[in-house]
Design a protein around this motif. Sequence first.
Motif, PDB file in Angstrom:
ATOM      1  N   GLU A  49       0.835  -1.210   0.000  1.00 28.75           N
ATOM      2  CA  GLU A  49       0.000   0.000   0.000  1.00 28.75           C
ATOM      3  C   GLU A  49       0.867   1.256   0.000  1.00 28.75           C
ATOM      4  OE1 GLU A  49      -2.540  -0.697   3.369  1.00 28.75           O
ATOM      5  OE2 GLU A  49      -3.878  -1.996   2.205  1.00 28.75           O
ATOM      6  N   ARG A  50       1.999   1.221   0.701  1.00 31.54           N
ATOM      7  CA  ARG A  50       2.931   2.358   0.699  1.00 31.54           C
ATOM      8  C   ARG A  50       3.497   2.573  -0.703  1.00 31.54           C
ATOM      9  NH1 ARG A  50       7.961   3.564   0.689  1.00 31.54           N
ATOM     10  NH2 ARG A  50       8.715   1.435   0.643  1.00 31.54           N
ATOM     11  N   ILE A  51       3.871   1.493  -1.381  1.00 34.02           N
ATOM     12  CA  ILE A  51       4.407   1.586  -2.747  1.00 34.02           C
ATOM     13  C   ILE A  51       3.329   2.099  -3.703  1.00 34.02           C
ATOM     14  CG2 ILE A  51       5.232   0.183  -4.695  1.00 34.02           C
ATOM     15  CD1 ILE A  51       6.640  -1.566  -2.517  1.00 34.02           C
ATOM     16  N   LEU A  52       2.125   1.599  -3.548  1.00 39.39           N
ATOM     17  CA  LEU A  52       1.019   2.031  -4.404  1.00 39.39           C
ATOM     18  C   LEU A  52       0.757   3.528  -4.238  1.00 39.39           C
ATOM     19  CD1 LEU A  52      -1.133   1.241  -6.448  1.00 39.39           C
ATOM     20  CD2 LEU A  52      -2.600   0.592  -4.542  1.00 39.39           C
ATOM     21  N   ALA A  53       0.851   4.017  -3.018  1.00 42.50           N
ATOM     22  CA  ALA A  53       0.664   5.452  -2.785  1.00 42.50           C
ATOM     23  C   ALA A  53       1.732   6.258  -3.507  1.00 42.50           C
ATOM     24  CB  ALA A  53       0.686   5.751  -1.287  1.00 42.50           C
ATOM     25  N   ARG A  54       2.963   5.774  -3.501  1.00 46.07           N
ATOM     26  CA  ARG A  54       4.039   6.461  -4.232  1.00 46.07           C
ATOM     27  C   ARG A  54       3.785   6.426  -5.730  1.00 46.07           C
ATOM     28  NH1 ARG A  54       9.786   4.575  -2.611  1.00 46.07           N
ATOM     29  NH2 ARG A  54      10.291   6.223  -4.061  1.00 46.07           N
ATOM     30  N   MET A  55       3.270   5.302  -6.230  1.00 47.01           N
ATOM     31  CA  MET A  55       2.960   5.202  -7.659  1.00 47.01           C
ATOM     32  C   MET A  55       1.883   6.200  -8.056  1.00 47.01           C
ATOM     33  SD  MET A  55       2.875   1.210  -8.618  1.00 47.01           S
ATOM     34  CE  MET A  55       4.358   0.378  -9.126  1.00 47.01           C
ATOM     35  N   GLN A  56       0.920   6.388  -7.194  1.00 49.23           N
ATOM     36  CA  GLN A  56      -0.175   7.307  -7.502  1.00 49.23           C
ATOM     37  C   GLN A  56       0.303   8.745  -7.574  1.00 49.23           C
ATOM     38  OE1 GLN A  56      -2.883   6.037  -4.414  1.00 49.23           O
ATOM     39  NE2 GLN A  56      -3.997   4.739  -5.843  1.00 49.23           N
ATOM     40  N   ASP A  57       1.440   9.029  -6.938  1.00 48.58           N
ATOM     41  CA  ASP A  57       2.034  10.368  -7.024  1.00 48.58           C
ATOM     42  C   ASP A  57       2.822  10.573  -8.315  1.00 48.58           C
ATOM     43  OD1 ASP A  57       0.981  11.118  -4.584  1.00 48.58           O
ATOM     44  OD2 ASP A  57       2.800  10.613  -3.467  1.00 48.58           O
ATOM     45  N   ALA A  58       3.145   9.469  -9.007  1.00 45.94           N
ATOM     46  CA  ALA A  58       3.928   9.563 -10.242  1.00 45.94           C
ATOM     47  C   ALA A  58       3.063  10.123 -11.369  1.00 45.94           C
ATOM     48  CB  ALA A  58       4.466   8.187 -10.630  1.00 45.94           C
ATOM     49  N   SER A  59       3.683  10.830 -12.261  1.00 47.83           N
ATOM     50  CA  SER A  59       2.973  11.432 -13.386  1.00 47.83           C
ATOM     51  C   SER A  59       2.473  10.358 -14.344  1.00 47.83           C
ATOM     52  CB  SER A  59       3.913  12.381 -14.131  1.00 47.83           C
ATOM     53  OG  SER A  59       3.317  12.792 -15.346  1.00 47.83           O
ATOM     54  N   THR A  60       1.189  10.391 -14.644  1.00 47.42           N
ATOM     55  CA  THR A  60       0.646   9.445 -15.613  1.00 47.42           C
ATOM     56  C   THR A  60       0.744   9.971 -17.038  1.00 47.42           C
ATOM     57  OG1 THR A  60      -1.574  10.303 -15.218  1.00 47.42           O
ATOM     58  CG2 THR A  60      -0.920   8.326 -13.984  1.00 47.42           C
ATOM     59  N   THR A  61       1.305  11.174 -17.200  1.00 51.51           N
ATOM     60  CA  THR A  61       1.538  11.667 -18.550  1.00 51.51           C
ATOM     61  C   THR A  61       2.806  11.055 -19.131  1.00 51.51           C
ATOM     62  OG1 THR A  61       2.709  13.615 -17.736  1.00 51.51           O
ATOM     63  CG2 THR A  61       0.330  13.839 -18.129  1.00 51.51           C
ATOM     64  N   SER A  62       3.623  10.435 -18.282  1.00 50.77           N
ATOM     65  CA  SER A  62       4.836   9.764 -18.736  1.00 50.77           C
ATOM     66  C   SER A  62       4.502   8.340 -19.179  1.00 50.77           C
ATOM     67  CB  SER A  62       5.866   9.720 -17.602  1.00 50.77           C
ATOM     68  OG  SER A  62       6.859   8.761 -17.884  1.00 50.77           O
ATOM     69  N   ARG A  66       3.448   4.910 -16.957  1.00 53.82           N
ATOM     70  CA  ARG A  66       2.237   4.123 -17.214  1.00 53.82           C
ATOM     71  C   ARG A  66       2.585   2.682 -17.530  1.00 53.82           C
ATOM     72  NH1 ARG A  66       1.145   8.471 -20.573  1.00 53.82           N
ATOM     73  NH2 ARG A  66       1.290   7.132 -22.406  1.00 53.82           N
ATOM     74  N   ASP A  67       3.607   2.484 -18.366  1.00 52.41           N
ATOM     75  CA  ASP A  67       4.017   1.125 -18.733  1.00 52.41           C
ATOM     76  C   ASP A  67       4.459   0.333 -17.505  1.00 52.41           C
ATOM     77  OD1 ASP A  67       3.495   1.722 -21.386  1.00 52.41           O
ATOM     78  OD2 ASP A  67       5.608   1.979 -21.934  1.00 52.41           O
ATOM     79  N   TYR A  68       5.269   0.963 -16.666  1.00 50.15           N
ATOM     80  CA  TYR A  68       5.753   0.275 -15.469  1.00 50.15           C
ATOM     81  C   TYR A  68       4.585  -0.091 -14.544  1.00 50.15           C
ATOM     82  CZ  TYR A  68       8.320  -0.972 -11.320  1.00 50.15           C
ATOM     83  OH  TYR A  68       8.803  -1.668 -10.246  1.00 50.15           O
ATOM     84  N   MET A  69       3.699   0.862 -14.290  1.00 43.30           N
ATOM     85  CA  MET A  69       2.573   0.606 -13.388  1.00 43.30           C
ATOM     86  C   MET A  69       1.665  -0.496 -13.926  1.00 43.30           C
ATOM     87  SD  MET A  69       1.499   4.257 -11.732  1.00 43.30           S
ATOM     88  CE  MET A  69       1.938   5.442 -12.983  1.00 43.30           C
ATOM     89  N   ARG A  70       1.445  -0.503 -15.242  1.00 47.46           N
ATOM     90  CA  ARG A  70       0.588  -1.538 -15.834  1.00 47.46           C
ATOM     91  C   ARG A  70       1.170  -2.926 -15.610  1.00 47.46           C
ATOM     92  NH1 ARG A  70      -0.081   2.039 -20.962  1.00 47.46           N
ATOM     93  NH2 ARG A  70      -2.013   3.114 -20.448  1.00 47.46           N
ATOM     94  N   VAL A  71       2.448  -3.084 -15.916  1.00 47.25           N
ATOM     95  CA  VAL A  71       3.072  -4.399 -15.782  1.00 47.25           C
ATOM     96  C   VAL A  71       3.127  -4.810 -14.308  1.00 47.25           C
ATOM     97  CG1 VAL A  71       5.215  -5.697 -16.105  1.00 47.25           C
ATOM     98  CG2 VAL A  71       4.369  -4.214 -17.932  1.00 47.25           C
ATOM     99  N   PHE A  72       3.528  -3.884 -13.450  1.00 45.32           N
ATOM    100  CA  PHE A  72       3.669  -4.176 -12.024  1.00 45.32           C
ATOM    101  C   PHE A  72       2.330  -4.546 -11.383  1.00 45.32           C
ATOM    102  CE2 PHE A  72       4.194  -2.783  -7.551  1.00 45.32           C
ATOM    103  CZ  PHE A  72       5.312  -3.529  -7.207  1.00 45.32           C
ATOM    104  N   LEU A  73       1.283  -3.774 -11.677  1.00 46.07           N
ATOM    105  CA  LEU A  73       0.002  -3.971 -11.009  1.00 46.07           C
ATOM    106  C   LEU A  73      -0.883  -5.025 -11.674  1.00 46.07           C
ATOM    107  CD1 LEU A  73      -0.829  -0.245 -10.205  1.00 46.07           C
ATOM    108  CD2 LEU A  73       0.034  -1.994  -8.630  1.00 46.07           C
ATOM    109  N   SER A  74      -0.769  -5.215 -12.980  1.00 48.95           N
ATOM    110  CA  SER A  74      -1.669  -6.142 -13.675  1.00 48.95           C
ATOM    111  C   SER A  74      -1.451  -7.588 -13.254  1.00 48.95           C
ATOM    112  CB  SER A  74      -1.525  -6.015 -15.188  1.00 48.95           C
ATOM    113  OG  SER A  74      -0.246  -6.466 -15.603  1.00 48.95           O
ATOM    114  N   GLY A  75      -0.264  -7.921 -12.822  1.00 43.30           N
ATOM    115  CA  GLY A  75      -0.003  -9.295 -12.400  1.00 43.30           C
ATOM    116  C   GLY A  75      -0.139  -9.503 -10.907  1.00 43.30           C
TER     117      GLY A  75
END
Length: 142
Positions: A49-62, A66-75
């Motif tokens: 949950e701490r890591i997810l909160a940091r991800m949510q702070d990352a820019s989704t315009t990059s 987006r690619d990293y979050m998709r691969v990391f979270l989809s599995g």
Amino acid sequence: MFLGTYEPRLDDKGRLILPAKFREPMAGGIVITRGQDRCLYAYPRVEFERILARMQDASTTSKRNRDYMRVFLSGASDEIPDKQGRVTITSNLRNYAGLSRELAVIGAGTKVEIWDLASWNAYLDENEQAFADISEEVLPGL
């Protein structure tokens, strides 16, 4: 903190018995997801949950973000260990990491890594010299 290397086996249902030392911090839940180098990362739910909160702070315009979050979270698979400390590793994660029955479960600080045992041993063989060569660079003065 997770430390050490253990060599458990997957059962016929794709379940892993967590090493005894890892059970208490993961009793409230565990999230298993793709890691680097074709291993799996297993986080206590609170750490994930701490890591997810940091991800949510990352820019989704990059696109890279987006690619990293998709691969990391989809599995990612959210599990609660049973009374014997068993968690199921989904078939897509077993396939991603090439897991056979023989595993290496290693403590990696705030997370646990799950490797196919043969892959872990090959990784160690390939990286042992680099470990010695970069020690001064990574931990100066140690």
